[in-house]
Enzyme design. Structure first.
Site, PDB file in Angstrom:
ATOM      1  N   PHE A 156     -19.145  14.445 -25.668  1.00 14.15           N
ATOM      2  CA  PHE A 156     -18.872  13.459 -26.867  1.00 14.15           C
ATOM      3  C   PHE A 156     -18.758  12.093 -26.363  1.00 14.15           C
ATOM      4  O   PHE A 156     -18.774  11.335 -27.250  1.00 14.15           O
ATOM      5  CB  PHE A 156     -17.410  14.258 -27.271  1.00 14.15           C
ATOM      6  CG  PHE A 156     -16.413  13.990 -26.631  1.00 14.15           C
ATOM      7  CD1 PHE A 156     -16.174  15.121 -25.542  1.00 14.15           C
ATOM      8  CD2 PHE A 156     -15.378  13.006 -26.342  1.00 14.15           C
ATOM      9  CE1 PHE A 156     -15.054  15.179 -24.780  1.00 14.15           C
ATOM     10  CE2 PHE A 156     -14.231  13.178 -25.620  1.00 14.15           C
ATOM     11  CZ  PHE A 156     -14.188  14.194 -24.569  1.00 14.15           C
ATOM     12  N   TYR A 181       0.879  -1.106   0.120  1.00 11.00           N
ATOM     13  CA  TYR A 181      -0.218   0.031  -0.120  1.00 11.00           C
ATOM     14  C   TYR A 181       0.750   1.200   0.111  1.00 11.00           C
ATOM     15  O   TYR A 181       0.475   2.070  -0.763  1.00 11.00           O
ATOM     16  CB  TYR A 181      -1.126  -0.027   1.231  1.00 11.00           C
ATOM     17  CG  TYR A 181      -1.933   1.402   1.018  1.00 11.00           C
ATOM     18  CD1 TYR A 181      -3.008   1.016   0.617  1.00 11.00           C
ATOM     19  CD2 TYR A 181      -1.695   2.453   1.612  1.00 11.00           C
ATOM     20  CE1 TYR A 181      -4.181   1.774   0.489  1.00 11.00           C
ATOM     21  CE2 TYR A 181      -2.523   3.533   1.509  1.00 11.00           C
ATOM     22  CZ  TYR A 181      -3.827   3.212   0.908  1.00 11.00           C
ATOM     23  OH  TYR A 181      -4.594   4.307   0.663  1.00 11.00           O
ATOM     24  N   ARG A 188     -13.735  15.163 -33.712  1.00 10.00           N
ATOM     25  CA  ARG A 188     -13.104  16.247 -32.886  1.00 10.00           C
ATOM     26  C   ARG A 188     -13.542  17.637 -33.303  1.00 10.00           C
ATOM     27  O   ARG A 188     -12.755  18.223 -34.128  1.00 10.00           O
ATOM     28  CB  ARG A 188     -11.761  16.049 -33.049  1.00 10.00           C
ATOM     29  CG  ARG A 188     -11.164  14.871 -32.460  1.00 10.00           C
ATOM     30  CD  ARG A 188     -10.853  14.972 -30.900  1.00 10.00           C
ATOM     31  NE  ARG A 188     -11.771  14.800 -29.852  1.00 10.00           N
ATOM     32  CZ  ARG A 188     -11.808  14.433 -28.649  1.00 10.00           C
ATOM     33  NH1 ARG A 188     -10.444  14.544 -28.050  1.00 10.00           N
ATOM     34  NH2 ARG A 188     -12.711  14.468 -27.676  1.00 10.00           N
ATOM     35  N   LYS A 207      -0.346   7.595 -23.309  1.00  6.73           N
ATOM     36  CA  LYS A 207      -0.079   7.991 -24.693  1.00  6.73           C
ATOM     37  C   LYS A 207       1.497   7.755 -25.005  1.00  6.73           C
ATOM     38  O   LYS A 207       1.808   6.556 -25.102  1.00  6.73           O
ATOM     39  CB  LYS A 207      -0.557   9.530 -25.156  1.00  6.73           C
ATOM     40  CG  LYS A 207      -2.065   9.669 -25.462  1.00  6.73           C
ATOM     41  CD  LYS A 207      -2.741   9.961 -24.221  1.00  6.73           C
ATOM     42  CE  LYS A 207      -4.062  10.415 -24.100  1.00  6.73           C
ATOM     43  NZ  LYS A 207      -5.093  10.346 -23.258  1.00  6.73           N
ATOM     44  N   PHE A 230      -7.807  21.454 -24.153  1.00  6.43           N
ATOM     45  CA  PHE A 230      -8.201  20.007 -24.480  1.00  6.43           C
ATOM     46  C   PHE A 230      -9.433  20.001 -23.541  1.00  6.43           C
ATOM     47  O   PHE A 230      -9.495  20.620 -22.698  1.00  6.43           O
ATOM     48  CB  PHE A 230      -7.094  19.147 -24.027  1.00  6.43           C
ATOM     49  CG  PHE A 230      -7.443  17.751 -24.377  1.00  6.43           C
ATOM     50  CD1 PHE A 230      -7.512  17.170 -25.663  1.00  6.43           C
ATOM     51  CD2 PHE A 230      -7.736  16.878 -23.319  1.00  6.43           C
ATOM     52  CE1 PHE A 230      -7.801  15.768 -25.777  1.00  6.43           C
ATOM     53  CE2 PHE A 230      -7.979  15.580 -23.432  1.00  6.43           C
ATOM     54  CZ  PHE A 230      -8.056  15.173 -24.746  1.00  6.43           C
ATOM     55  N   THR A 231     -10.379  18.768 -23.954  1.00  5.85           N
ATOM     56  CA  THR A 231     -11.537  18.658 -23.431  1.00  5.85           C
ATOM     57  C   THR A 231     -11.592  18.556 -21.958  1.00  5.85           C
ATOM     58  O   THR A 231     -12.070  19.336 -21.135  1.00  5.85           O
ATOM     59  CB  THR A 231     -12.239  17.252 -23.887  1.00  5.85           C
ATOM     60  OG1 THR A 231     -11.149  16.516 -23.901  1.00  5.85           O
ATOM     61  CG2 THR A 231     -12.459  17.565 -25.502  1.00  5.85           C
ATOM     62  N   ASP A 235       1.409  20.419 -20.513  1.00  5.34           N
ATOM     63  CA  ASP A 235       0.590  19.135 -20.653  1.00  5.34           C
ATOM     64  C   ASP A 235       1.379  18.439 -21.656  1.00  5.34           C
ATOM     65  O   ASP A 235       1.847  18.612 -22.896  1.00  5.34           O
ATOM     66  CB  ASP A 235      -0.719  19.305 -21.384  1.00  5.34           C
ATOM     67  CG  ASP A 235      -1.586  18.204 -21.616  1.00  5.34           C
ATOM     68  OD1 ASP A 235      -0.800  16.946 -21.667  1.00  5.34           O
ATOM     69  OD2 ASP A 235      -2.641  18.118 -21.843  1.00  5.34           O
TER      70      ASP A 235
HETATM   71  N1  PM9 Z   1      -6.732  12.271 -24.513  1.00  2.00           N
HETATM   72  C1  PM9 Z   1      -7.569  11.268 -26.454  1.00  2.00           C
HETATM   73  O1  PM9 Z   1      -8.135  10.423 -27.140  1.00  2.00           O
HETATM   74  C2  PM9 Z   1      -8.262  10.396 -24.374  1.00  2.00           C
HETATM   75  C3  PM9 Z   1      -9.482  10.827 -23.541  1.00  2.00           C
HETATM   76  S1  PM9 Z   1     -10.136  12.254 -24.501  1.00  2.00           S
HETATM   77  C4  PM9 Z   1     -11.063  11.449 -25.674  1.00  2.00           C
HETATM   78  O2  PM9 Z   1      -6.713  12.035 -27.165  1.00  2.00           O
HETATM   79  C5  PM9 Z   1      -4.064  15.620 -23.517  1.00  2.00           C
HETATM   80  C6  PM9 Z   1      -3.515  16.533 -24.602  1.00  2.00           C
HETATM   81  C7  PM9 Z   1      -4.953  14.434 -24.005  1.00  2.00           C
HETATM   82  C8  PM9 Z   1      -5.661  13.765 -23.000  1.00  2.00           C
HETATM   83  C9  PM9 Z   1      -6.328  12.626 -23.020  1.00  2.00           C
HETATM   84  C10 PM9 Z   1      -5.594  14.225 -21.667  1.00  2.00           C
HETATM   85  C11 PM9 Z   1      -6.424  13.532 -20.333  1.00  2.00           C
HETATM   86  C12 PM9 Z   1      -4.827  15.187 -21.233  1.00  2.00           C
HETATM   87  N2  PM9 Z   1      -4.099  16.055 -22.358  1.00  2.00           N
HETATM   88  O3  PM9 Z   1      -7.219  10.546 -20.869  1.00  2.00           O
HETATM   89  O4  PM9 Z   1      -7.283  11.393 -18.468  1.00  2.00           O
HETATM   90  O5  PM9 Z   1      -4.960  14.090 -25.214  1.00  2.00           O
HETATM   91  O6  PM9 Z   1      -5.360   9.934 -19.252  1.00  2.00           O
HETATM   92  O7  PM9 Z   1      -5.713  12.407 -20.011  1.00  2.00           O
HETATM   93  C13 PM9 Z   1      -7.485  11.276 -25.076  1.00  2.00           C
HETATM   94  P1  PM9 Z   1      -6.339  11.219 -19.651  1.00  2.00           P
END
Ligand code: PM9
Length: 460
Positions: free
Chosen positions: A452, A76, A386, A262, A128-129, A219
Protein backbone atom coordinates in the site's frame (compact mmCIF):
# COMPACT_ATOMS: atom_id res chain seq x y z
CA UNK A 1 -24.41 4.95 17.23
CA UNK A 2 -24.83 8.64 17.99
CA UNK A 3 -22.83 9.67 21.02
CA UNK A 4 -24.63 12.48 22.85
CA UNK A 5 -22.45 14.96 24.65
CA UNK A 6 -24.06 17.48 26.95
CA UNK A 7 -21.66 20.41 26.79
CA UNK A 8 -19.24 21.50 24.08
CA UNK A 9 -15.65 20.50 24.53
CA UNK A 10 -12.72 22.66 23.49
CA UNK A 11 -9.01 22.10 23.13
CA UNK A 12 -6.99 22.45 26.36
CA UNK A 13 -4.32 24.52 24.56
CA UNK A 14 -3.94 27.60 22.42
CA UNK A 15 -1.82 28.30 19.34
CA UNK A 16 1.58 29.96 19.46
CA UNK A 17 2.80 29.26 15.94
CA UNK A 18 1.07 28.26 12.72
CA UNK A 19 2.20 26.40 9.62
CA UNK A 20 0.93 27.92 6.37
CA UNK A 21 -0.79 25.59 3.91
CA UNK A 22 -0.75 25.72 0.12
CA UNK A 23 -4.14 25.79 -1.59
CA UNK A 24 -4.33 24.07 -4.99
CA UNK A 25 -6.70 24.03 -7.97
CA UNK A 26 -8.48 20.92 -9.19
CA UNK A 27 -6.23 20.89 -12.29
CA UNK A 28 -3.12 20.91 -10.07
CA UNK A 29 -4.54 18.11 -7.95
CA UNK A 30 -5.41 15.99 -10.99
CA UNK A 31 -1.82 16.29 -12.20
CA UNK A 32 -0.51 15.46 -8.72
CA UNK A 33 -2.66 12.37 -8.16
CA UNK A 34 -1.87 11.04 -11.66
CA UNK A 35 1.83 11.48 -11.01
CA UNK A 36 1.32 9.69 -7.68
CA UNK A 37 -0.22 6.67 -9.44
CA UNK A 38 -3.53 7.32 -7.60
CA UNK A 39 -1.79 6.42 -4.35
CA UNK A 40 -2.10 9.10 -1.67
CA UNK A 41 1.16 7.87 -0.08
CA UNK A 42 2.99 9.00 -3.21
CA UNK A 43 1.68 12.59 -3.18
CA UNK A 44 4.03 15.34 -2.17
CA UNK A 45 2.88 16.87 1.08
CA UNK A 46 3.17 20.35 -0.48
CA UNK A 47 0.28 19.37 -2.77
CA UNK A 48 -1.94 18.49 0.20
CA UNK A 49 -4.28 20.94 1.95
CA UNK A 50 -5.54 18.96 4.97
CA UNK A 51 -3.44 15.90 5.65
CA UNK A 52 -5.44 13.02 7.11
CA UNK A 53 -3.15 10.32 5.74
CA UNK A 54 -2.18 9.28 9.24
CA UNK A 55 -2.01 10.27 12.88
CA UNK A 56 1.48 8.79 12.96
CA UNK A 57 4.27 11.28 13.66
CA UNK A 58 2.00 14.14 12.65
CA UNK A 59 1.04 15.51 16.08
CA UNK A 60 1.82 19.05 17.20
CA UNK A 61 4.18 18.94 20.15
CA UNK A 62 3.62 21.16 23.17
CA UNK A 63 5.90 24.01 24.26
CA UNK A 64 7.12 21.69 27.05
CA UNK A 65 8.08 19.04 24.53
CA UNK A 66 9.90 21.61 22.38
CA UNK A 67 11.69 22.89 25.47
CA UNK A 68 12.62 19.26 26.22
CA UNK A 69 14.16 19.00 22.74
CA UNK A 70 16.68 21.64 23.84
CA UNK A 71 17.68 19.42 26.73
CA UNK A 72 18.79 16.62 24.41
CA UNK A 73 21.85 14.83 25.74
CA UNK A 74 23.37 13.51 22.52
CA UNK A 75 25.92 11.23 24.14
CA UNK A 76 26.33 7.93 22.31
CA UNK A 77 25.83 5.98 25.53
CA UNK A 78 23.88 6.57 28.71
CA UNK A 79 22.06 9.75 27.65
CA UNK A 80 20.11 11.27 30.54
CA UNK A 81 17.06 11.44 28.24
CA UNK A 82 17.06 7.63 28.06
CA UNK A 83 16.77 7.44 31.84
CA UNK A 84 13.98 9.99 31.81
CA UNK A 85 12.14 7.97 29.16
CA UNK A 86 12.71 4.73 31.05
CA UNK A 87 11.21 6.30 34.17
CA UNK A 88 8.27 7.71 32.23
CA UNK A 89 7.47 4.25 30.78
CA UNK A 90 7.83 2.58 34.18
CA UNK A 91 5.76 5.21 36.00
CA UNK A 92 2.96 5.60 33.46
CA UNK A 93 2.67 2.14 31.93
CA UNK A 94 4.20 -0.02 34.67
CA UNK A 95 6.49 -2.12 32.43
CA UNK A 96 9.85 -3.00 34.00
CA UNK A 97 12.35 -2.94 31.14
CA UNK A 98 12.63 -0.60 28.17
CA UNK A 99 14.35 -0.82 24.80
CA UNK A 100 13.93 2.33 22.70
CA UNK A 101 13.50 1.83 18.94
CA UNK A 102 13.33 4.22 16.00
CA UNK A 103 9.57 3.55 15.70
CA UNK A 104 6.98 0.84 16.33
CA UNK A 105 8.06 -1.60 13.64
CA UNK A 106 11.60 -1.61 15.03
CA UNK A 107 10.17 -3.03 18.26
CA UNK A 108 7.95 -5.49 16.34
CA UNK A 109 10.97 -6.72 14.40
CA UNK A 110 13.05 -7.43 17.50
CA UNK A 111 10.21 -8.95 19.48
CA UNK A 112 9.11 -11.23 16.61
CA UNK A 113 12.69 -12.45 16.11
CA UNK A 114 13.03 -13.25 19.82
CA UNK A 115 9.71 -14.93 20.53
CA UNK A 116 8.55 -16.56 17.29
CA UNK A 117 9.85 -19.89 15.95
CA UNK A 118 8.96 -21.19 12.45
CA UNK A 119 5.53 -22.84 12.57
CA UNK A 120 4.28 -20.80 15.53
CA UNK A 121 0.82 -19.29 15.59
CA UNK A 122 0.16 -15.76 16.86
CA UNK A 123 -3.46 -14.98 17.67
CA UNK A 124 -4.45 -11.32 17.72
CA UNK A 125 -7.39 -8.92 17.76
CA UNK A 126 -7.18 -8.14 14.03
CA UNK A 127 -4.01 -7.81 12.02
CA UNK A 128 -1.91 -4.71 11.61
CA UNK A 129 0.17 -4.42 8.45
CA UNK A 130 3.70 -4.10 9.86
CA UNK A 131 3.01 -6.28 12.91
CA UNK A 132 1.74 -9.22 10.87
CA UNK A 133 4.56 -8.92 8.35
CA UNK A 134 7.21 -9.15 11.09
CA UNK A 135 5.42 -12.17 12.56
CA UNK A 136 5.38 -13.82 9.13
CA UNK A 137 9.01 -12.96 8.39
CA UNK A 138 9.93 -14.68 11.67
CA UNK A 139 8.13 -17.84 10.45
CA UNK A 140 4.87 -17.37 12.33
CA UNK A 141 1.26 -17.28 11.18
CA UNK A 142 -1.13 -14.63 12.42
CA UNK A 143 -4.66 -15.80 13.28
CA UNK A 144 -7.43 -13.28 13.80
CA UNK A 145 -9.41 -13.94 17.01
CA UNK A 146 -11.29 -10.66 17.21
CA UNK A 147 -15.07 -10.83 17.73
CA UNK A 148 -17.13 -11.12 14.52
CA UNK A 149 -18.75 -7.71 15.09
CA UNK A 150 -15.38 -6.07 14.37
CA UNK A 151 -15.70 -7.07 10.72
CA UNK A 152 -19.11 -5.47 10.39
CA UNK A 153 -18.87 -1.69 9.81
CA UNK A 154 -22.48 -1.25 10.92
CA UNK A 155 -22.38 -3.22 14.16
CA UNK A 156 -22.83 -0.94 17.18
CA UNK A 157 -20.89 -3.16 19.58
CA UNK A 158 -19.19 -0.78 22.05
CA UNK A 159 -16.01 -2.87 22.25
CA UNK A 160 -15.30 -4.14 18.76
CA UNK A 161 -11.66 -4.69 19.74
CA UNK A 162 -12.62 -7.56 22.07
CA UNK A 163 -11.15 -11.01 21.66
CA UNK A 164 -13.53 -13.90 20.99
CA UNK A 165 -12.36 -16.13 23.82
CA UNK A 166 -14.02 -19.23 22.32
CA UNK A 167 -12.09 -18.74 19.09
CA UNK A 168 -8.89 -18.36 21.08
CA UNK A 169 -9.53 -21.42 23.20
CA UNK A 170 -10.23 -23.47 20.10
CA UNK A 171 -6.97 -22.31 18.59
CA UNK A 172 -5.05 -23.25 21.74
CA UNK A 173 -6.63 -26.72 21.67
CA UNK A 174 -5.81 -27.09 17.99
CA UNK A 175 -2.15 -26.04 18.13
CA UNK A 176 -1.16 -26.48 21.78
CA UNK A 177 0.05 -23.64 23.97
CA UNK A 178 3.69 -24.45 23.18
CA UNK A 179 3.12 -23.27 19.57
CA UNK A 180 1.64 -19.96 20.69
CA UNK A 181 4.45 -17.70 21.95
CA UNK A 182 2.04 -14.88 22.75
CA UNK A 183 -1.35 -13.38 22.06
CA UNK A 184 -0.95 -10.03 20.33
CA UNK A 185 -3.43 -7.52 21.71
CA UNK A 186 -3.85 -4.06 20.24
CA UNK A 187 -5.58 -1.37 22.21
CA UNK A 188 -7.93 0.71 20.07
CA UNK A 189 -7.68 -1.59 17.10
CA UNK A 190 -6.52 0.44 14.12
CA UNK A 191 -7.74 -1.73 11.24
CA UNK A 192 -11.18 -2.22 12.83
CA UNK A 193 -11.71 1.55 12.80
CA UNK A 194 -10.04 2.65 16.03
CA UNK A 195 -12.20 0.36 18.15
CA UNK A 196 -11.49 -0.42 21.82
CA UNK A 197 -11.09 -3.60 23.83
CA UNK A 198 -12.92 -3.59 27.18
CA UNK A 199 -11.28 -4.05 30.55
CA UNK A 200 -13.69 -6.89 31.20
CA UNK A 201 -12.49 -8.72 28.09
CA UNK A 202 -8.86 -8.06 28.99
CA UNK A 203 -9.36 -9.51 32.46
CA UNK A 204 -10.96 -12.63 31.02
CA UNK A 205 -8.24 -12.92 28.42
CA UNK A 206 -5.62 -12.64 31.13
CA UNK A 207 -7.21 -15.46 33.11
CA UNK A 208 -7.43 -17.69 30.04
CA UNK A 209 -3.85 -17.09 28.87
CA UNK A 210 -2.50 -17.53 32.39
CA UNK A 211 -4.23 -20.91 32.58
CA UNK A 212 -2.33 -21.97 29.45
CA UNK A 213 0.94 -20.22 30.29
CA UNK A 214 0.77 -17.90 27.25
CA UNK A 215 2.05 -14.30 27.26
CA UNK A 216 0.07 -11.27 26.19
CA UNK A 217 2.01 -8.74 24.15
CA UNK A 218 0.33 -5.38 23.97
CA UNK A 219 0.43 -3.20 20.88
CA UNK A 220 -0.07 -0.06 22.94
CA UNK A 221 0.18 2.44 20.10
CA UNK A 222 -3.22 3.98 20.96
CA UNK A 223 -3.73 2.87 24.56
CA UNK A 224 -4.85 6.29 25.84
CA UNK A 225 -7.64 6.44 23.26
CA UNK A 226 -8.74 2.96 24.29
CA UNK A 227 -8.76 4.10 27.94
CA UNK A 228 -11.06 6.98 26.99
CA UNK A 229 -13.65 4.54 25.62
CA UNK A 230 -13.37 2.34 28.72
CA UNK A 231 -14.03 5.43 30.83
CA UNK A 232 -17.05 6.36 28.70
CA UNK A 233 -18.54 2.90 28.23
CA UNK A 234 -17.69 0.69 31.22
CA UNK A 235 -19.62 2.05 34.22
CA UNK A 236 -16.99 0.80 36.67
CA UNK A 237 -14.51 3.29 35.18
CA UNK A 238 -16.75 6.35 34.77
CA UNK A 239 -14.81 8.26 37.44
CA UNK A 240 -11.39 6.70 36.98
CA UNK A 241 -8.68 8.96 35.53
CA UNK A 242 -7.27 7.94 32.13
CA UNK A 243 -3.79 7.39 33.57
CA UNK A 244 -5.12 4.80 36.04
CA UNK A 245 -7.10 2.99 33.35
CA UNK A 246 -4.00 2.86 31.15
CA UNK A 247 -1.94 1.40 33.97
CA UNK A 248 -4.52 -1.27 34.65
CA UNK A 249 -4.66 -2.23 30.95
CA UNK A 250 -0.87 -2.62 30.88
CA UNK A 251 -0.93 -4.67 34.09
CA UNK A 252 -2.75 -7.50 32.30
CA UNK A 253 0.02 -7.83 29.72
CA UNK A 254 3.61 -9.08 29.82
CA UNK A 255 5.21 -6.67 27.42
CA UNK A 256 4.48 -4.14 24.72
CA UNK A 257 5.46 -2.69 21.40
CA UNK A 258 4.80 1.00 20.97
CA UNK A 259 4.77 3.38 18.07
CA UNK A 260 5.14 6.57 20.11
CA UNK A 261 4.33 8.55 16.95
CA UNK A 262 0.64 8.25 17.79
CA UNK A 263 -0.61 8.51 21.40
CA UNK A 264 2.71 9.67 22.79
CA UNK A 265 2.66 12.87 20.71
CA UNK A 266 6.08 12.72 19.06
CA UNK A 267 7.16 12.94 15.46
CA UNK A 268 9.45 9.91 15.70
CA UNK A 269 10.12 7.13 18.19
CA UNK A 270 8.93 3.88 19.67
CA UNK A 271 9.93 1.21 22.12
CA UNK A 272 9.76 -2.38 23.23
CA UNK A 273 8.86 -2.90 26.88
CA UNK A 274 8.80 -6.13 28.83
CA UNK A 275 8.47 -7.48 32.35
CA UNK A 276 10.63 -10.52 31.53
CA UNK A 277 14.34 -10.29 32.22
CA UNK A 278 15.26 -12.96 29.61
CA UNK A 279 13.34 -11.24 26.84
CA UNK A 280 14.85 -7.92 27.85
CA UNK A 281 18.36 -9.31 27.84
CA UNK A 282 17.98 -10.72 24.35
CA UNK A 283 16.29 -7.57 23.05
CA UNK A 284 19.01 -5.40 24.55
CA UNK A 285 21.55 -7.43 22.66
CA UNK A 286 19.60 -7.51 19.42
CA UNK A 287 18.80 -3.80 19.35
CA UNK A 288 22.48 -2.98 18.86
CA UNK A 289 22.42 -4.99 15.62
CA UNK A 290 19.34 -3.40 14.07
CA UNK A 291 18.62 -0.05 15.72
CA UNK A 292 21.45 1.37 17.81
CA UNK A 293 22.85 1.13 21.33
CA UNK A 294 20.29 0.04 23.95
CA UNK A 295 20.22 3.51 25.49
CA UNK A 296 19.11 5.22 22.27
CA UNK A 297 17.76 2.57 19.87
CA UNK A 298 18.00 4.76 16.75
CA UNK A 299 16.72 7.93 18.41
CA UNK A 300 18.39 11.22 19.23
CA UNK A 301 18.48 12.15 22.91
CA UNK A 302 16.10 15.04 22.19
CA UNK A 303 13.55 12.67 20.66
CA UNK A 304 13.60 10.49 23.77
CA UNK A 305 13.07 13.59 25.92
CA UNK A 306 10.07 14.70 23.82
CA UNK A 307 8.65 11.18 24.15
CA UNK A 308 9.10 11.07 27.93
CA UNK A 309 7.13 14.33 28.20
CA UNK A 310 4.60 13.34 25.51
CA UNK A 311 3.68 10.13 27.34
CA UNK A 312 2.69 12.16 30.41
CA UNK A 313 0.71 14.71 28.36
CA UNK A 314 -1.10 11.96 26.44
CA UNK A 315 -2.67 10.63 29.64
CA UNK A 316 -4.25 13.90 30.69
CA UNK A 317 -8.05 13.57 30.79
CA UNK A 318 -8.67 16.98 29.19
CA UNK A 319 -6.30 16.17 26.35
CA UNK A 320 -7.90 12.86 25.49
CA UNK A 321 -11.45 14.19 25.79
CA UNK A 322 -10.67 16.95 23.28
CA UNK A 323 -8.78 14.52 21.07
CA UNK A 324 -11.59 12.03 20.70
CA UNK A 325 -14.18 14.83 20.88
CA UNK A 326 -12.80 16.23 17.65
CA UNK A 327 -13.07 12.86 15.94
CA UNK A 328 -16.66 12.51 17.15
CA UNK A 329 -17.45 15.99 15.83
CA UNK A 330 -16.17 15.01 12.38
CA UNK A 331 -18.04 11.71 12.53
CA UNK A 332 -21.36 13.36 13.37
CA UNK A 333 -20.85 15.90 10.61
CA UNK A 334 -20.30 13.06 8.14
CA UNK A 335 -23.39 11.26 9.41
CA UNK A 336 -25.42 14.42 8.74
CA UNK A 337 -24.31 14.14 5.10
CA UNK A 338 -25.26 10.45 5.11
CA UNK A 339 -21.72 9.30 4.47
CA UNK A 340 -21.44 5.59 5.39
CA UNK A 341 -19.03 5.67 8.31
CA UNK A 342 -17.92 2.81 10.54
CA UNK A 343 -19.80 2.71 13.83
CA UNK A 344 -19.22 3.38 16.65
CA UNK A 345 -17.00 6.34 15.78
CA UNK A 346 -13.40 5.39 16.55
CA UNK A 347 -10.60 7.06 18.43
CA UNK A 348 -8.15 8.30 15.80
CA UNK A 349 -10.18 8.95 12.70
CA UNK A 350 -13.32 8.40 10.73
CA UNK A 351 -13.39 5.24 8.67
CA UNK A 352 -15.64 5.43 5.63
CA UNK A 353 -17.09 2.22 4.26
CA UNK A 354 -16.02 2.29 0.62
CA UNK A 355 -18.18 -0.72 -0.28
CA UNK A 356 -21.30 1.23 0.62
CA UNK A 357 -19.96 4.51 -0.73
CA UNK A 358 -19.11 3.01 -4.15
CA UNK A 359 -21.39 -0.05 -4.34
CA UNK A 360 -20.91 -0.36 -8.10
CA UNK A 361 -17.20 -1.24 -7.71
CA UNK A 362 -16.01 -4.78 -6.93
CA UNK A 363 -13.22 -5.24 -4.39
CA UNK A 364 -10.84 -6.02 -7.28
CA UNK A 365 -11.47 -2.49 -8.56
CA UNK A 366 -10.07 -1.10 -5.29
CA UNK A 367 -13.02 0.94 -4.03
CA UNK A 368 -11.20 2.39 -1.00
CA UNK A 369 -8.11 3.31 -3.04
CA UNK A 370 -10.41 4.95 -5.59
CA UNK A 371 -12.34 6.88 -2.96
CA UNK A 372 -9.16 8.19 -1.31
CA UNK A 373 -7.98 9.49 -4.70
CA UNK A 374 -11.38 11.11 -5.40
CA UNK A 375 -11.48 12.94 -2.05
CA UNK A 376 -8.01 14.30 -2.71
CA UNK A 377 -9.09 15.42 -6.15
CA UNK A 378 -12.13 17.19 -4.75
CA UNK A 379 -10.46 19.24 -2.03
CA UNK A 380 -6.80 18.40 -1.43
CA UNK A 381 -7.77 16.37 1.67
CA UNK A 382 -5.43 13.39 1.85
CA UNK A 383 -6.75 10.14 3.36
CA UNK A 384 -5.58 6.52 3.36
CA UNK A 385 -6.84 3.24 1.93
CA UNK A 386 -7.45 0.51 4.53
CA UNK A 387 -8.84 -2.32 2.45
CA UNK A 388 -7.61 -4.89 -0.02
CA UNK A 389 -4.45 -2.98 -0.94
CA UNK A 390 -3.38 -2.63 2.72
CA UNK A 391 -4.23 -6.27 3.42
CA UNK A 392 -1.64 -7.42 0.84
CA UNK A 393 -1.02 -11.02 -0.14
CA UNK A 394 -0.88 -14.23 1.89
CA UNK A 395 2.42 -16.10 2.07
CA UNK A 396 1.01 -18.34 -0.75
CA UNK A 397 0.68 -15.29 -3.03
CA UNK A 398 -3.11 -14.95 -2.99
CA UNK A 399 -4.70 -11.61 -2.10
CA UNK A 400 -6.15 -11.31 1.37
CA UNK A 401 -9.75 -10.19 0.78
CA UNK A 402 -10.60 -8.30 4.00
CA UNK A 403 -14.24 -7.82 4.89
CA UNK A 404 -13.52 -4.19 5.70
CA UNK A 405 -12.86 -1.99 2.68
CA UNK A 406 -12.33 1.39 4.30
CA UNK A 407 -10.94 4.85 3.74
CA UNK A 408 -9.40 6.30 6.87
CA UNK A 409 -9.75 10.02 7.55
CA UNK A 410 -7.08 10.04 10.28
CA UNK A 411 -6.90 13.12 12.44
CA UNK A 412 -3.46 14.23 13.70
CA UNK A 413 -3.41 15.27 17.37
CA UNK A 414 -3.57 18.98 18.24
CA UNK A 415 -3.15 20.07 14.61
CA UNK A 416 -6.45 20.97 12.91
CA UNK A 417 -9.43 23.08 13.91
CA UNK A 418 -13.17 22.49 13.93
CA UNK A 419 -13.44 24.51 10.70
CA UNK A 420 -11.05 22.05 9.06
CA UNK A 421 -13.39 19.25 10.16
CA UNK A 422 -16.29 21.01 8.41
CA UNK A 423 -14.32 21.32 5.17
CA UNK A 424 -13.39 17.64 5.30
CA UNK A 425 -16.97 16.45 5.79
CA UNK A 426 -18.22 18.74 3.02
CA UNK A 427 -15.62 17.33 0.64
CA UNK A 428 -16.67 13.74 1.36
CA UNK A 429 -20.28 14.83 0.80
CA UNK A 430 -19.41 16.40 -2.57
CA UNK A 431 -17.78 13.15 -3.72
CA UNK A 432 -20.82 11.18 -2.50
CA UNK A 433 -23.06 13.31 -4.71
CA UNK A 434 -21.25 12.30 -7.90
CA UNK A 435 -20.33 8.77 -6.83
CA UNK A 436 -22.18 7.09 -9.73
CA UNK A 437 -19.73 8.60 -12.19
CA UNK A 438 -16.65 7.31 -10.37
CA UNK A 439 -14.70 4.47 -12.02
CA UNK A 440 -12.39 2.04 -10.24
CA UNK A 441 -8.65 1.48 -10.55
CA UNK A 442 -6.27 -1.24 -11.68
CA UNK A 443 -2.93 -1.90 -10.03
CA UNK A 444 -0.02 -1.40 -12.41
CA UNK A 445 2.90 -1.69 -9.99
CA UNK A 446 3.02 -3.81 -6.84
CA UNK A 447 5.96 -3.94 -4.44
CA UNK A 448 6.62 -7.18 -2.56
CA UNK A 449 6.22 -5.92 1.02
CA UNK A 450 3.58 -3.55 2.45
CA UNK A 451 2.40 -2.76 -1.03
CA UNK A 452 0.00 0.00 0.00
CA UNK A 453 2.91 2.37 0.58
CA UNK A 454 4.25 2.33 -2.98
CA UNK A 455 1.77 0.56 -5.30
CA UNK A 456 0.70 2.49 -8.42
CA UNK A 457 -2.69 2.48 -10.12
CA UNK A 458 -4.40 3.68 -13.28
CA UNK A 459 -8.01 4.55 -13.82
CA UNK A 460 -10.10 1.83 -15.43
N1 PM9 B 1 0.51 2.85 12.07
C1 PM9 B 1 -0.80 4.30 10.75
O1 PM9 B 1 -0.87 5.20 9.92
C2 PM9 B 1 1.67 4.23 10.33
C3 PM9 B 1 2.20 3.33 9.33
S1 PM9 B 1 1.19 2.18 8.54
C4 PM9 B 1 0.35 3.03 7.43
O2 PM9 B 1 -1.80 3.85 11.32
C5 PM9 B 1 -0.12 -0.03 15.06
C6 PM9 B 1 -1.45 -0.32 15.66
C7 PM9 B 1 0.05 1.01 14.17
C8 PM9 B 1 1.33 1.24 13.59
C9 PM9 B 1 1.52 2.23 12.61
C10 PM9 B 1 2.39 0.39 13.97
C11 PM9 B 1 3.76 0.57 13.41
C12 PM9 B 1 2.17 -0.63 14.85
N2 PM9 B 1 0.92 -0.82 15.37
O3 PM9 B 1 4.71 3.20 12.02
O4 PM9 B 1 6.50 1.67 12.71
O5 PM9 B 1 -1.00 1.77 13.88
O6 PM9 B 1 5.91 3.55 14.17
O7 PM9 B 1 4.36 1.68 13.95
C13 PM9 B 1 0.47 3.76 11.10
P1 PM9 B 1 5.44 2.56 13.15
Amino acid sequence: MKTTYKRSWAEPYKMKMVELLRMTTRAQRLKAIREAGFNTFLLRSEDVYIDLLTDSGTSAMSDHQWAGMMLGDEAYAGSRNFYHLEKSVQDHYGYKYLIPTHQGRGAEHILSKILIRPGDVIPGNMYFTTTRLHQELAGGTFVDVIIEEAHDPQSLHPFKGNVDLDKLEKLIRQHGSERIPYVCIATNVNMAGGQPISMENLRELRALTQKHGIRIIHDMTRVAENAYFIQQREPEFAHTPIREIVKEICSYTDGATMSAKKDALVNIGGFLATNEWDVFEEARNMVVVYEGLHTYGGLAGRDMEAMAIGIKESLDDNHIHARVGQIEYLGHKMEEFEIPVVHPIGGHGIFVDARRFLPHLSQDEFPAQTLAAEVYLDSGVRTMERGIVSAGRKPDGQHYYPKLELVRFTVPRRVYTQAHMDVIAESAAAVLKRRNRIKGLKMVYEPKYLRFFQARFERL
